[in-house]
Design a protein around this motif. Sequence first.
Motif, short mmCIF file in Angstrom:
data_model
loop_
_atom_site.label_atom_id
_atom_site.label_comp_id
_atom_site.label_asym_id
_atom_site.label_seq_id
_atom_site.Cartn_x
_atom_site.Cartn_y
_atom_site.Cartn_z
N LEU A 14 0.82 -1.20 0.00
CA LEU A 14 0.00 0.00 0.00
C LEU A 14 0.86 1.25 0.00
CD1 LEU A 14 -2.45 -1.11 2.84
CD2 LEU A 14 -2.91 -1.17 0.38
N GLU A 15 1.98 1.14 0.70
CA GLU A 15 2.83 2.33 0.87
C GLU A 15 4.26 1.88 1.17
OE1 GLU A 15 2.72 6.26 3.76
OE2 GLU A 15 2.56 4.29 4.64
N SER A 16 5.26 2.58 0.58
CA SER A 16 6.67 2.32 0.89
C SER A 16 7.30 3.64 1.26
CB SER A 16 7.41 1.81 -0.34
OG SER A 16 7.04 0.51 -0.63
N ARG A 17 7.99 3.66 2.38
CA ARG A 17 8.77 4.88 2.64
C ARG A 17 10.00 4.62 3.49
NH1 ARG A 17 6.97 7.20 7.52
NH2 ARG A 17 5.04 6.27 8.29
N ARG A 27 7.27 -0.83 4.66
CA ARG A 27 6.17 -1.07 3.71
C ARG A 27 4.90 -1.50 4.43
NH1 ARG A 27 9.18 -1.12 -1.07
NH2 ARG A 27 11.09 -2.32 -0.86
N ARG A 28 3.80 -0.84 4.07
CA ARG A 28 2.49 -1.26 4.56
C ARG A 28 1.95 -2.22 3.51
NH1 ARG A 28 0.50 -1.78 9.13
NH2 ARG A 28 -1.66 -1.11 8.74
N ARG A 29 1.54 -3.39 3.96
CA ARG A 29 1.04 -4.39 3.02
C ARG A 29 -0.39 -4.80 3.39
NH1 ARG A 29 5.35 -7.13 0.26
NH2 ARG A 29 7.36 -6.36 0.98
N ARG A 37 -3.90 -5.90 7.30
CA ARG A 37 -2.79 -4.99 6.97
C ARG A 37 -1.64 -5.19 7.94
NH1 ARG A 37 -5.47 0.65 4.79
NH2 ARG A 37 -6.58 -0.35 3.06
N THR A 39 2.96 -4.49 8.49
CA THR A 39 4.12 -3.67 8.11
C THR A 39 5.37 -4.53 8.03
OG1 THR A 39 3.14 -1.86 9.35
CG2 THR A 39 5.46 -1.61 8.77
N ASN A 169 12.22 2.75 -3.27
CA ASN A 169 11.46 3.65 -2.40
C ASN A 169 10.16 4.13 -3.05
OD1 ASN A 169 13.03 3.65 -0.10
ND2 ASN A 169 14.46 5.13 -0.99
#
Length: 169
Positions: A14-17, A27-29, A37, A39, A169
Amino acid sequence: MRCPACHNMENRVLESRAAESGQSVRRRRECLKCNHRFTTYERVEFAPLMVVKENGNRESFDREKLVRSLTRICERTAIGTAQIETMVSSIEATLQQRTNREISDSELSELVLRELQPLSEAACIRYASTYCQFENITEFLETLARVNSDPTNLTNSIEFAVAKSRSLN
Ligand SMILES: [Zn+2]
């Protein structure tokens, strides 16, 4: 990466930072099966690097020791402290990318020679005569020739690694 709730293998990111001041990627998966969900963190592996000496003894790779040796070798040449640090960082980065955590003394010497070669022929020869156990002059010349002809450009491989880590990233 297995879902901690249902153990399904498939998920989407969902999100990588960047996290831990750039030391890792967070990473949120989301699980594709149960929508749970979770991490994950991805870090560079810093397993200790071992140098295998000629006599078979192992010692951990010591960055400061290499800096000290190169400082002595580069005395009375145009190579300054900053360049020595850059060379050692480049060697260290090359070693960190290897899957094998052990490097022989002679392999390490070749990496050093490859760094020194374009900067100072004198320093290169001084290093080889101090740290490399060459049986004879022919072996030494062969090593120098191999260092010269190797197409592996260390700078390129580091740039590649940096570009690769940015694209994650
Ligand atoms: Zn799940």
